[in-house]
Scaffold this motif. Sequence first.
Motif, PDB file in Angstrom:
ATOM      1  N   GLU A 416      -1.749   3.408   5.049  1.00  0.00           N
ATOM      2  CA  GLU A 416      -1.397   3.704   3.659  1.00  0.00           C
ATOM      3  C   GLU A 416      -2.217   2.889   2.676  1.00  0.00           C
ATOM      4  O   GLU A 416      -2.517   3.343   1.581  1.00  0.00           O
ATOM      5  CB  GLU A 416       0.080   3.426   3.435  1.00  0.00           C
ATOM      6  CG  GLU A 416       0.964   4.554   3.918  1.00  0.00           C
ATOM      7  CD  GLU A 416       2.393   4.390   3.493  1.00  0.00           C
ATOM      8  OE1 GLU A 416       2.810   3.247   3.223  1.00  0.00           O
ATOM      9  OE2 GLU A 416       3.098   5.400   3.434  1.00  0.00           O
ATOM     10  N   SER A 417      -2.526   1.631   3.043  1.00  0.00           N
ATOM     11  CA  SER A 417      -3.267   0.765   2.125  1.00  0.00           C
ATOM     12  C   SER A 417      -4.563   0.318   2.778  1.00  0.00           C
ATOM     13  O   SER A 417      -4.583  -0.026   3.959  1.00  0.00           O
ATOM     14  CB  SER A 417      -2.438  -0.479   1.794  1.00  0.00           C
ATOM     15  OG  SER A 417      -1.217  -0.088   1.243  1.00  0.00           O
ATOM     16  N   VAL A 418      -5.626   0.332   1.989  1.00  0.00           N
ATOM     17  CA  VAL A 418      -6.936  -0.030   2.541  1.00  0.00           C
ATOM     18  C   VAL A 418      -7.602  -1.050   1.620  1.00  0.00           C
ATOM     19  O   VAL A 418      -7.692  -0.831   0.408  1.00  0.00           O
ATOM     20  CB  VAL A 418      -7.833   1.228   2.649  1.00  0.00           C
ATOM     21  CG1 VAL A 418      -9.246   0.843   3.038  1.00  0.00           C
ATOM     22  CG2 VAL A 418      -7.260   2.207   3.662  1.00  0.00           C
ATOM     23  N   LEU A 419      -8.029  -2.154   2.212  1.00  0.00           N
ATOM     24  CA  LEU A 419      -8.781  -3.149   1.443  1.00  0.00           C
ATOM     25  C   LEU A 419     -10.207  -3.162   1.983  1.00  0.00           C
ATOM     26  O   LEU A 419     -10.434  -3.477   3.155  1.00  0.00           O
ATOM     27  CB  LEU A 419      -8.134  -4.530   1.613  1.00  0.00           C
ATOM     28  CG  LEU A 419      -8.881  -5.694   0.968  1.00  0.00           C
ATOM     29  CD1 LEU A 419      -8.859  -5.594  -0.547  1.00  0.00           C
ATOM     30  CD2 LEU A 419      -8.280  -7.033   1.380  1.00  0.00           C
ATOM     31  N   LEU A 420     -11.162  -2.796   1.131  1.00  0.00           N
ATOM     32  CA  LEU A 420     -12.571  -2.811   1.534  1.00  0.00           C
ATOM     33  C   LEU A 420     -13.234  -3.977   0.818  1.00  0.00           C
ATOM     34  O   LEU A 420     -13.238  -4.014  -0.416  1.00  0.00           O
ATOM     35  CB  LEU A 420     -13.249  -1.497   1.133  1.00  0.00           C
ATOM     36  CG  LEU A 420     -12.662  -0.218   1.742  1.00  0.00           C
ATOM     37  CD1 LEU A 420     -13.291   1.013   1.121  1.00  0.00           C
ATOM     38  CD2 LEU A 420     -12.865  -0.206   3.252  1.00  0.00           C
ATOM     39  N   ALA A 421     -13.770  -4.925   1.563  1.00  0.00           N
ATOM     40  CA  ALA A 421     -14.361  -6.108   0.923  1.00  0.00           C
ATOM     41  C   ALA A 421     -15.801  -6.272   1.388  1.00  0.00           C
ATOM     42  O   ALA A 421     -16.083  -6.216   2.588  1.00  0.00           O
ATOM     43  CB  ALA A 421     -13.552  -7.351   1.286  1.00  0.00           C
ATOM     44  N   ALA A 528      -1.347  -7.296   0.292  1.00  0.00           N
ATOM     45  CA  ALA A 528      -0.308  -6.977   1.275  1.00  0.00           C
ATOM     46  C   ALA A 528       1.069  -7.105   0.635  1.00  0.00           C
ATOM     47  O   ALA A 528       1.957  -6.299   0.892  1.00  0.00           O
ATOM     48  CB  ALA A 528      -0.424  -7.893   2.481  1.00  0.00           C
ATOM     49  N   ALA A 529       1.244  -8.113  -0.233  1.00  0.00           N
ATOM     50  CA  ALA A 529       2.556  -8.335  -0.836  1.00  0.00           C
ATOM     51  C   ALA A 529       2.929  -7.177  -1.743  1.00  0.00           C
ATOM     52  O   ALA A 529       4.080  -6.768  -1.785  1.00  0.00           O
ATOM     53  CB  ALA A 529       2.548  -9.628  -1.630  1.00  0.00           C
ATOM     54  N   SER A 530       1.956  -6.593  -2.432  1.00  0.00           N
ATOM     55  CA  SER A 530       2.316  -5.550  -3.390  1.00  0.00           C
ATOM     56  C   SER A 530       2.448  -4.188  -2.733  1.00  0.00           C
ATOM     57  O   SER A 530       2.973  -3.278  -3.333  1.00  0.00           O
ATOM     58  CB  SER A 530       1.284  -5.479  -4.507  1.00  0.00           C
ATOM     59  OG  SER A 530       0.031  -5.228  -3.940  1.00  0.00           O
TER      60      SER A 530
END
Length: 608
Positions: A416-421, A528-530
């Motif tokens: 559901e959530s993706v962080l691309l860094a 992650a918290a949000s």
Amino acid sequence: MSFGKPPTVPTQFQIYDSYAEDPKWQITFTKIWCGCLAAAVGLSAPRFLRAVRRRRAHVDLFGVRDDSGRAYESVTQLREFPRPKSKFSEMLAGILRMLGSVLLWSPLGVGLDVGQIIVCAGYIATVVCCIFIKAPLVDNPNRAGFLAIAQFPVVFLFATKNSVLSLLLGPGHGYDKLNYIHRWAGRGMFIGAVVHGALWIRNHLQYNLAILSQQKEGSGVAALAVLCLLVLLSLRPARLYFYQLFFYLHVMLYVAFFITVCYHTTYAPPWIFPPLAFYGLDIFMRILRYRIKDATLIPVDNQMTLIRIHDCDGGYLGGQHIRLRVFFEGRVFESHPLTIASAPPVISCLPSRDILLGARVKGDWTRALARYAQAEHTRLSASVIDEKDGAETGVPVQVMVDGPYGGCSLDLGERESVLLAAGGAGVTFTLGLLDDIVGRIARTGRARGERTRRIEFVWCIRSFGCIEWFTPQLMAIANAAAMPGAGLDLHFSIFVTCLCDPEAVPPIPNMRVTVERPSLRILLRNFAASSTYLSVENLAVEGRASPSSDEDLKNESRAPWSGKGGVAVCAAGPENFTREAHNAVARIALSESRRVGGIALHTETFAM
Ligand SMILES: Cc1cc2nc3c(=O)[nH]c(=O)nc-3n(C[C@H](O)[C@H](O)[C@H](O)COP(=O)(O)OP(=O)(O)OC[C@H]3O[C@@H](n4cnc5c(N)ncnc54)[C@H](O)[C@@H]3O)c2cc1C
């Protein structure tokens, strides 16, 4: 007449028959590593099968395709939600994920994470045990030599660019990810050869026998010397500072090692057949996948050259890399890995049928390419730009494509959530993934059951000017994500470490530019918290398109945002950047993993 049983010689007086006993240890060693590989293939089978069902496995098997008009195939049976798990299995999965996160921790200066360190330690321990258990090594050091040659198959299996193993393990397990085992298997082979050679030399000295007199000894010493050179010249500094030299010497030295070992012992040839088979398959696959293509070089600034390879419709995924030869200034023998920063046209948010690559100036080849592109661009620009009415033009070249290889081991559509860094040029990897996932959601309408609701795109760069490298692409993707009904919250966070030229910031929707070096741990913790609290309503509050039509609402009800649908983190860039990502995920996953439905990581370091 019966003679009874023949008398048996007591064990302490039996002569150790090395040529009968030691091959058994070679077989034991082979069974152990094959067993471990079978277990690894078994463990990755569910993920691999999911990729097959989503038609994302082996799309690259026959290389880049030129077949415009092929439609995107949806996979309707994947649209339904996963069945709810029982509380117990959910808890068990959560605990396993938490424990698994420890394996991601990456200590400074090692270049491996804990999981990889365990694999390497296990490998070396197996080699050492097989060499030393029940072997009278001082009197007869043959076992170590037998074990050295038994490692040929491992060394080659993990060295070849197109290996059976990569095919079996599925997406994201290219040669670049498995190469560390090749390096450690080489060191295991070195341990065996040194123990074998050193103890025989000692025995020769003790009994005053000539070391270089006969073919057996001479070829043995030569093989050991070649192996020592191979290991020394493959050390990290050699690979980092003299890559091309390292590469050519490596190839020449392993051929020399094969030949000298075969002269040294008749027991070597059977162990050389599997490497020859692996190498043959590699060459065969490469020949199948080589393409000579027209391309255009676009010098964005003196640090970045974009390369557009024309008419590439499929056979690759965004975020995979190809090994590219650019035919300029006679540099036909040099191929360099560059990551595909765009998805195939059937998915991509970018309006072209090109593969997009970006080569950041680093050393000799990238600098020469940038210089050539700039000089040719200046030479051609007056005439060509006039003719084409000022349109973006570049320098036409021909390129040879080998691949694609590697790619992301995670299917972002499953989270559901993706962080691309990304750090610096690592953006080619995250941009390729971003184009892919946004295209799958916005352009194909989540045709393969994509569940992604929120994407944070983080890019750390030295100066504001770097944003221009990929401004049109970021713009196009941001606009696609903002399409009504996409139900996707895409946000860009750019971190700049130098205070120069702040006016150069382009107006990309949903972008925040900050002048600081961020902590990936804090970024991930906040992200992650949000994830539990963000909802579709929040999208509207933040100025994003919220679902409006009945059709959109139906889509929403097919894929509600639970906040427990998992977080995928993909990081690419220099080694210290990806190490930070490893440690951030290892730390945060320990406390947050269960709450958010798991945090998965894939990193890409632009060095071998
Ligand atoms: C999987 C992968 C994907 C990459 N994707 C990109 C990308 O999208 N954009 C980008 O700008 N850079 C990328 N790189 C890095 C790029 O390949 C190197 O910067 C480039 O090869 C440097 O060549 P050079 O002669 O200019 O510099 P050099 O000074 O010769 O090399 C700089 C570093 O690049 C590595 N390198 C050099 N040649 C090779 C080679 N033939 N194969 C593997 N590594 C090599 C070496 O580790 C060396 O330390 C990627 C690297 C890898 C391994």
